[in-house]
Scaffold this active site. Sequence first.
Site, mmCIF file in Angstrom:
data_model
loop_
_atom_site.group_PDB
_atom_site.id
_atom_site.type_symbol
_atom_site.label_atom_id
_atom_site.label_comp_id
_atom_site.label_asym_id
_atom_site.label_seq_id
_atom_site.Cartn_x
_atom_site.Cartn_y
_atom_site.Cartn_z
ATOM 1 C CG HIS A 128 -13.870 -62.863 -36.317
ATOM 2 N ND1 HIS A 128 -13.571 -63.004 -37.669
ATOM 3 C CD2 HIS A 128 -12.693 -62.638 -35.701
ATOM 4 C CE1 HIS A 128 -12.270 -62.880 -37.843
ATOM 5 N NE2 HIS A 128 -11.705 -62.640 -36.663
ATOM 6 C CG HIS A 167 -10.953 -60.091 -32.054
ATOM 7 N ND1 HIS A 167 -10.153 -61.187 -31.804
ATOM 8 C CD2 HIS A 167 -10.980 -59.936 -33.402
ATOM 9 C CE1 HIS A 167 -9.710 -61.667 -32.957
ATOM 10 N NE2 HIS A 167 -10.209 -60.939 -33.943
#
Length: 140
Positions: free
Chosen positions: A100, A102
């Site tokens: 992922h 950010h």
Amino acid sequence: MTDCIFCKITNGDIPSYKVYEDEIVYAFLDLSQVTAGHTLVVPKQHVDDIFEYDEELAAAVFARIPKIARALEKAFPDTKGMNIINNNKELAYQSVFHSHIHLIPRYSQEDDFSIHFGDHSQQYSPAEMQKIADTIRAAF
């Protein structure tokens, strides 16, 4: 993957605050909201970290980052900058092992977020720097 929280979020099994979705990525608000608008961008295909991406997936995921970043900037006109961070493996602060990215909008130096890059340049001679570069180049 059956026990991955981000897979469950992208599949709709766990609720999230979705901000963007297409066939490749799912973007949603990080519950910690380090700053207002803190968003996670995850590939729908489960990959643990950057080391599992193939070139096609990397190109597709990372091509979407500017679009999502521009939407955050437009949504929050007070944005003065943005940190884009991708942590890989536990030592590098990865806590959910589904890759992922950010996107953290920055509003001021007092927004309770910081990164520190230590300067260790004096610890390496030019020969040592060249050896490091050569070692990395040989790994390709």
